[in-house]
Scaffold this active site. Structure first.
Site, short mmCIF file in Angstrom:
data_model
loop_
_atom_site.label_atom_id
_atom_site.label_comp_id
_atom_site.label_asym_id
_atom_site.label_seq_id
_atom_site.Cartn_x
_atom_site.Cartn_y
_atom_site.Cartn_z
N THR A 27 69.88 149.55 -51.98
CA THR A 27 70.21 149.37 -50.57
C THR A 27 69.16 150.05 -49.70
O THR A 27 68.49 150.99 -50.15
CB THR A 27 71.59 149.99 -50.26
OG1 THR A 27 71.79 149.98 -48.83
CG2 THR A 27 71.70 151.43 -50.72
N GLU A 44 78.94 146.14 -41.54
CA GLU A 44 78.20 146.08 -40.28
C GLU A 44 79.11 146.02 -39.06
O GLU A 44 79.10 146.92 -38.24
CB GLU A 44 77.22 144.89 -40.29
CG GLU A 44 76.14 144.99 -41.37
CD GLU A 44 75.13 146.12 -41.17
OE1 GLU A 44 75.25 146.87 -40.19
OE2 GLU A 44 74.22 146.25 -42.00
N ASP A 53 73.25 144.79 -53.54
CA ASP A 53 73.06 145.32 -52.20
C ASP A 53 74.40 145.87 -51.71
O ASP A 53 75.45 145.49 -52.24
CB ASP A 53 72.58 144.17 -51.29
CG ASP A 53 72.59 144.53 -49.83
OD1 ASP A 53 72.03 145.59 -49.49
OD2 ASP A 53 73.14 143.75 -49.03
N LYS A 56 75.15 158.44 -35.77
CA LYS A 56 75.70 157.17 -36.27
C LYS A 56 76.23 157.35 -37.68
O LYS A 56 77.33 156.89 -38.02
CB LYS A 56 74.61 156.09 -36.21
CG LYS A 56 75.06 154.69 -36.60
CD LYS A 56 75.16 154.40 -38.07
CE LYS A 56 73.84 154.23 -38.76
NZ LYS A 56 74.03 153.90 -40.22
N GLY A 98 67.27 148.92 -41.87
CA GLY A 98 67.19 150.36 -41.69
C GLY A 98 67.65 150.75 -40.29
O GLY A 98 67.15 150.22 -39.30
N GLY A 99 68.62 151.65 -40.23
CA GLY A 99 69.18 152.04 -38.95
C GLY A 99 68.16 152.68 -38.02
O GLY A 99 68.13 152.40 -36.81
N ARG A 128 65.81 150.09 -36.75
CA ARG A 128 66.50 149.22 -35.79
C ARG A 128 66.56 149.89 -34.41
O ARG A 128 66.30 149.26 -33.39
CB ARG A 128 67.91 148.93 -36.32
CG ARG A 128 68.68 147.90 -35.54
CD ARG A 128 69.95 147.53 -36.33
NE ARG A 128 69.60 147.05 -37.65
CZ ARG A 128 70.21 147.44 -38.79
NH1 ARG A 128 71.23 148.27 -38.76
NH2 ARG A 128 69.81 146.97 -39.93
N HIS A 147 70.57 158.49 -35.03
CA HIS A 147 70.84 157.98 -36.38
C HIS A 147 71.75 158.92 -37.16
O HIS A 147 72.69 158.48 -37.84
CB HIS A 147 69.52 157.74 -37.13
CG HIS A 147 69.70 157.02 -38.42
ND1 HIS A 147 69.44 157.58 -39.64
CD2 HIS A 147 70.17 155.77 -38.68
CE1 HIS A 147 69.72 156.70 -40.58
NE2 HIS A 147 70.16 155.60 -40.03
N ASP A 177 73.14 139.54 -49.48
CA ASP A 177 73.81 138.76 -48.42
C ASP A 177 72.85 138.25 -47.35
O ASP A 177 73.28 137.48 -46.49
CB ASP A 177 74.88 139.60 -47.71
CG ASP A 177 74.26 140.68 -46.85
OD1 ASP A 177 73.41 141.44 -47.37
OD2 ASP A 177 74.57 140.75 -45.65
N ASP A 225 75.23 146.84 -47.84
CA ASP A 225 75.63 146.35 -46.50
C ASP A 225 75.79 144.83 -46.50
O ASP A 225 74.82 144.10 -46.73
CB ASP A 225 74.58 146.73 -45.46
CG ASP A 225 74.63 148.20 -45.12
OD1 ASP A 225 75.68 148.65 -44.65
OD2 ASP A 225 73.62 148.88 -45.33
C1 XBP Z 1 71.27 146.91 -44.24
C2 XBP Z 1 70.64 147.78 -43.23
C3 XBP Z 1 71.11 149.16 -43.02
C4 XBP Z 1 72.38 149.42 -42.27
C5 XBP Z 1 72.44 150.87 -41.83
O1 XBP Z 1 70.27 146.17 -44.95
O2 XBP Z 1 69.70 147.40 -42.61
O3 XBP Z 1 70.13 149.74 -42.24
O4 XBP Z 1 72.46 148.57 -41.14
O5 XBP Z 1 71.98 151.80 -42.75
P1 XBP Z 1 70.47 145.76 -46.48
P2 XBP Z 1 71.13 153.12 -42.26
O6 XBP Z 1 71.88 145.31 -46.64
O7 XBP Z 1 69.49 144.65 -46.69
O8 XBP Z 1 70.18 146.95 -47.36
O9 XBP Z 1 71.49 153.37 -40.84
O10 XBP Z 1 71.59 154.22 -43.18
O11 XBP Z 1 69.67 152.80 -42.42
MG MG Z 2 72.73 143.45 -46.98
#
Ligand code: XBP
Ligand code: MG
Length: 229
Positions: free
Chosen positions: A117, A16, A7, A80, A50-51, A54, A77, A175, A9
């Site tokens: 990811t 984050e 993964d 961002k 997912g941004g 979210r 988005h 994580d 993030d």
């Molecule tokens: C991480 C996420 C991502 C990031 C932002 O989840 O949820 O959405 O916060 O990325 P994981 P985007 O680590 O489980 O993959 O804004 O590009 O979606």
């Molecule tokens: Mg993660």
């Protein structure tokens, strides 16, 4: 163990708090919206992977109408993601301590590296390139190829499919609880390297839970991959 799927993030990098959170708040500000996220609230919002997803869920709780959300969320988005890429280019987003050594040792042991990811390819590739070298990972499955986000297993299923290996010889490293659920639903053993934002998650079903890559090496990872799970 023939391959490890990482993964991004919170696992390969501390994206984050110093990255996405800062970039989301800049996007709110630049589009004239009053919202600002604090670390604690953002930690809870991370349950929605997912941004874009979210933002949709959060703005709904703030009473924004669906039509307005559908108009503003893609713009927020995109903004961002632009700001996030600038933070990466300026060196504000760091690899997690010890992860670079673990990647080097896995490669030296002939183990393939891959990525699964929910993040967007537009920022995932420059981040991986800057921190580790993008070409070391194959395949790199992002939210662009797996639009149904974790805990859905589709990102992991695509990664395993492209590796062309049996699930029994592939390990996932995550994580978060959502990431662990996705990996397990794809039939993979999963090691969790928890961080400050995920430490309180339920990691039942993990092959191993640690709080740092400093505790890991290829021998440990191979052992937990081979153990019944
Ligand atoms: C991480 C996420 C991502 C990031 C932002 O989840 O949820 O959405 O916060 O990325 P994981 P985007 O680590 O489980 O993959 O804004 O590009 O979606
Ligand atoms: Mg993660």
């Amino acid at each position: 163990m023939d391959a490890v799927i990482f993964d991004v993030d919170g696992t390969l990098a501390d994206t984050e708090r110093d990255g996405h959170l800062v970039a989301f708040n800049l996007a709110f500000q630049e589009l004239g919206l009053p919202h600002r996220w604090e670390v604690e609230e953002y930690g809870r919002l991370l349950d929605i992977t997912g941004g874009r997803q979210r933002l949709q869920a959060y703005l709904e709780t703030q009473g924004m109408a669906q039509a307005e959300r559908d108009e503003i969320v893609p713009r927020l988005h995109a903004r961002k993601n632009e700001r996030f890429q600038e933070l990466v280019a300026d060196g504000h987003v760091a690899a997690r301590p010890g992860v670079a050594r673990v990647l080097d040792e896995l490669e030296a042991a002939g183990i393939r590296l891959a990525v699964a990811t929910t993040g967007s390819r537009v920022w995932v590739e420059p981040l991986l390139e800057r921190l580790f070298g993008l070409s070391r990972f194959s395949p790199v499955i992002t939210g662009d190829e797996a639009p149904v986000r974790k805990p859905d297993p589709s990102a992991y299923l695509q990664a395993v499919g492209q590796l062309g290996l049996p699930t029994s010889s592939v390990l996932a490293v995550e994580d978060s609880a959502n990431g662990l659920t996705a990996a397990r639903a794809a039939g993979l053993a999963c090691v969790v390297v928890a961080n400050d934002l995920t430490r309180d998650h339920d990691f039942g079903g993990a092959a191993l839970v640690v709080d740092s890559f400093e505790h890991l090496d290829p021998a440990i990872l191979a052992r937990v991959t081979a153990a019944p799970h």
